[in-house]
Every structure is written in C-alpha cells, then in structure tokens.
Design an enzyme around this catalytic site. Structure first.
Site, PDB file in Angstrom:
ATOM      1  N   SER A 116       0.788  -1.227   0.000  1.00 23.06           N
ATOM      2  CA  SER A 116       0.000   0.000   0.000  1.00 23.06           C
ATOM      3  C   SER A 116       0.819   1.275   0.000  1.00 23.06           C
ATOM      4  CB  SER A 116      -0.933   0.012   1.204  1.00 23.06           C
ATOM      5  OG  SER A 116      -0.198  -0.137   2.402  1.00 23.06           O
ATOM      6  N   HIS A 137      -5.212  -3.913  -2.479  1.00 26.35           N
ATOM      7  CA  HIS A 137      -4.892  -2.906  -3.508  1.00 26.35           C
ATOM      8  C   HIS A 137      -4.770  -3.515  -4.897  1.00 26.35           C
ATOM      9  CE1 HIS A 137      -4.170   0.497  -0.734  1.00 26.35           C
ATOM     10  NE2 HIS A 137      -3.857  -0.473   0.112  1.00 26.35           N
ATOM     11  N   LYS A 141     -11.844  -0.167  -1.810  1.00 28.35           N
ATOM     12  CA  LYS A 141     -10.930   0.401  -2.813  1.00 28.35           C
ATOM     13  C   LYS A 141     -11.555   0.259  -4.202  1.00 28.35           C
ATOM     14  CE  LYS A 141      -7.105   0.158   0.309  1.00 28.35           C
ATOM     15  NZ  LYS A 141      -7.945  -0.059   1.506  1.00 28.35           N
TER      16      LYS A 141
END
Lengths: 89, 391
Positions: free
Chosen positions: B186, B214, B245
């Site tokens: 990240s 991610h 996300k």
C-alpha cells in the site's frame, strides 16, 4: 556465521556481540552495560530496533519472534532472549 | 502523572511539524464530493489523487441505484451481528458471488477490510502455529497477528531467500506456518514476488495468505488480483480483500478453497462481535463486483493513466516505488519538506496522501498518489503539472 557456531556461544560471548551491534547507535557519553535500557537510555526508535533485530538475526542465524519484543527492555533482557533462541535453534 | 502524558510527545511533534500553518495532512476536510475524482477542499476544486478509488466506482450509476433500492427496501443498517441478529439474504448472495468470482468454495464477508485481516489471522493462527509476514505488511495484518496466539516472525520485504531461510529455521513447524503477503503493497506500490513465494509455500508445505486489498480489480485478466496475474491461484490458500478500494464501498472479505474457512463464523471475534455490513453497502458492492467482471476497459484505462503518471514523475526526477502500479509514491527526504510539498500540492488543487515514518522508508516521507480509472487525461496532466514545479 552458521547456526552451529551460534548455538555454542556463551552468555558473555553474546553480550559482547550485542555491545558491538549497539555501539554505532549510541550517540552520547553513555557506556553500555547490562542494565542499559534500549529505548530509554540509547533512545532507539522503532525503525532502529527493527534494524538491530535484523542484524542480530543474521549474526546468530535465528529468527526473533515479534512476540518477545515487549519483554526486552535492557541489554541483559536482550542477551537472555538471544541465549534462549540460539539454544532452541 | 496523568494517563494522557503519553500523548505529550505526539502533541509537541505535531506542533513542530505542522506549525507552519499549511493545514493538517491527516485531517483534510472534504467540503463537497463532486465525482469519484474531484471534490471541494478549502473552498477549492481539487483533484482527488489519494483515495484508492482505483476503478472510480463510487459514483457509478448502477452501484448507486442498487444501493438506493436496498436502502429503501431493507433500511439503513442491520443494527447487529449476523450471529446474534440474523443474516440478510444479500450477505449470503454476495458471499456466493465472491466465491464464484474467485473459483473457490467458501467466502466470508466482514464489516471492513481491517476486520477481515483481524478476523482471519487472529482466529486461524493459534498456539504452536507460526505466522511469517512480509515486513511491509499493512497494520491490519500486524494487528491480526498480535491478536493471535501464534509465534510472529517478519521476513525482509519481498525477499524470497530471507523467507526461505526463516522457513528452514522452523524445521518441522513449517506445516503449521502461515505465510502472509500482499498483492500490491500500500505504501510503495510494489507487487509481491508471488510465483516464487507460492513455490516456496508448496516446497515447505506451509499455507499462503494473500491480501489483495490494492490489487483486486487492478491486476489479473479478470481482475482477481496478483494471484491470478501470477498464475498461482491454486497455491494460494486464503485471499483477503476489501470493498473500500476498487469496489467503492466499505467492507472486507476472505475467500478460500478450504471449506474450514466456514468455521470462522463461529470462532472469529471480529466477525461475531460487530454489526454486519449495511444493506446499501452490500448492494453496491455486488454491483461493483459485476462491473469488475464485465468491464475490463476500466482496468485498461487505469493502467494507461498509471503508466503515464509514473513515467512523467520519474522523468521529472522523483524517486518512486520500484514499479508502476496505481499506487505511485514519491520519496521526499525529510518530513518537513514533505509537509511543505503536500501543502503546495493541495493549494494547486491536487490532493495526495502524506506518509510519514515508520510507514515511509529511511526517515523520509512519501507523497503517495493513487490513480483511478475515473481520472481523465486532463486530470492526470494537472497532477503532473502540480508536481513539475518541485522537480
């Protein structure tokens, strides 16, 4: 250094190696002894602690579990834990 | 002596770092959200380049429509945990769809991505087990490890030989060892060397957890993440992820081909003792998951913008993470300079994340951008221009 050699080390030998590893991090008139506190006296921050752990792991061919870190306050605490871990390995 | 004394140093550090009056990078107030990539901040139209909104789905009309219907039909919240207060049909539907998406048998939904890591790691790894985690793993992984009764050992970031060395030291305990890595890290945006790690996992008969927070929707031909891209899904035992996300909502999940995952429902405290996700969140997430499956052009668009921004910043002389991914972090040598540049970017209408040590390497800090498929070419250009005066 291989694991066999590490297993043979005495408390005093480990202590001297720990002094050698810690010395570059001491930036005042402090003289290291077994009662020296790693954070309160030497002023190590969390990144320096992690760097020192990596150096010690390589030198003694051991893995230091994160679980034991809260129990390490002084140089002596550190050496005793290393003595224990090197015997286990 | 007061119980609050421990915060005094933090108070002083903050005053020293932020005393210049440039605003607090960790308390940015967004006055009005205009789109998935734009908002009003300090009364100024601002490009959002630090929101992890990788596919730009927060304003997708299908996701909003599904959420609106769920809100009308099922209310604003579940008001309790699934064990104590019941499971909504849509929770089960989303779990079924996640399992199908990842081609596995089991899926569990958690209320946040943070809780997914807490719920999995704290429960799965017990006494006499070992967790070997990459040093750069997210705080939720560290916290999940800390809540477990397992022995916790770090290995050097993305260093496969260091991982193997530590596995060798464990001897016959490797079969009770959980290796934990991330698809895309990240902070620096680099991938795990997952093919090599998966091979080692098999060699030592350990178990492998990949956090695709991610990388879901970002990597892999079908958006399933790094495990798909690296071609090692069969060797990954558990995948953790988040809805907050690329899926544009809040929540988390864990999927596995091991049917024992289902037992977490009865044993995992972060699953049991918290309210389940709200109906609107589940509804928008289900729609977003369909979009990931059916709209690969969003991923193509994301990567096109990613490559462009990464190369432009690199050519300006910024020191970046080791490879282009939608997480693009520029290293700044000191915290003070980082705060200054971050404030200037905001004044120029670009919001990025400021990352301080220890999350940033070598005592410096990071200006962390996250690229979105929702960013227009013009917005990417404006981000580049905002950075260009620093180079």
């Amino acid at each position: 250094m291989d694991g066999f050699a590490a297993r043979m080390k005495s408390y005093d030998e480990i202590l001297n190696e720990v002094y050698a590893i810690l010395t570059p991090y001491v930036h005042n008139d402090l003289t290291l002894d077994e009662g020296t506190e790693l954070v309160a006296d030497i002023g190590l921050d969390s990144l320096q602690v992690m760097q020192i752990l990596l150096e010690v792991e390589d030198r003694f061919d051991i893995s230091i579990p994160l679980n034991i870190i809260p129990d390490i306050r002084t140089v002596k605490d550190f050496v005793l834990q290393l003595e224990h871990l090197t015997r286990q390995s | 002596m007061s119980i609050f004394d421990k915060f005094q140093q933090l108070v002083e550090d903050r005053k020293a770092l932020l005393g210049g009056g440039g605003g607090d990078p960790f308390n940015v107030v967004i006055n009005q959200v205009l789109s998935s990539t734009e908002a009003m901040v300090n009364g100024r139209r601002t490009i959002l380049a630090g929101t992890n909104n990788y596919l730009g789905l927060t304003f997708d009309s299908g996701c909003i429509g599904a959420a609106r219907i769920a809100l009308e039909e099922q209310g604003t919240g579940t008001t309790g945990s699934r064990m104590a207060n019941g499971t909504f049909e849509n929770h089960v539907a989303l779990e079924r769809e996640l399992a199908e998406f990842f081609h596995v048998g089991s899926a569990i939904v958690f209320s946040t991505g943070y809780l997914a890591n807490l719920g999995l790691l704290s429960t799965l790894a017990g006494q006499d087990d070992v967790i070997l985690l990459d040093a750069d793993c997210h705080a939720s992984i560290y916290d999940g490890c800390r809540m477990s009764d397992a022995e916790i050992i770090r290995f050097r970031h993305n260093n496969v030989s260091d991982l193997e060395k530590r596995l060798r030291r464990l001897g016959d305990r490797t079969s009770r060892t959980l290796i934990v890595v991330e698809g895309i890290y990240s902070m620096l945006g680099d991938r795990a060397p997952l093919k090599d790690i998966a091979d080692i996992r098999t060699k030592y008969q350990s178990f492998l957890v990949v956090d695709e927070a991610h990388s879901l929707g970002v990597l892999g031909e079908n958006g399933r993440g790094l495990a798909e891209e690296a071609g090692v899904e069969e060797k990954v035992d558990l995948i953790v992820g988040t809805f907050s996300k690329s899926l544009g909502a809040t929540g988390g999940f864990c999927v596995s081909r091991h049917p024992e995952l289902e037992m977490l429902r009865y044993t995992s405290r972060p699953y049991i003792f918290t309210a389940s996700p709200s109906p609107s969140v589940i509804a928008s997430t289900r729609t977003a998951l369909q979009i990931i499956k059916t709209h690969p052009e969003l991923r193509h668009r994301l990567w096109s913008s990613t490559t462009r921004l990464y190369e432009r910043l690199r050519d300006m002389g910024f020191i970046l993470g080791p490879e282009p991914t939608p997480v693009i972090a520029a290293l700044v040598e000191t915290k003070e300079r980082g705060v200054e540049l971050w404030s200037q970017l905001l004044e120029r209408g670009v919001y990025v994340n400021l990352v301080l040590p220890p999350a940033a390497p070598n005592g410096g800090c990071l200006l962390r951008c996250s690229v979105s498929a929702g960013h227009s070419d013009e917005q990417i250009e404006k981000i580049c221009q905002a950075f260009s005066s620093f180079s």
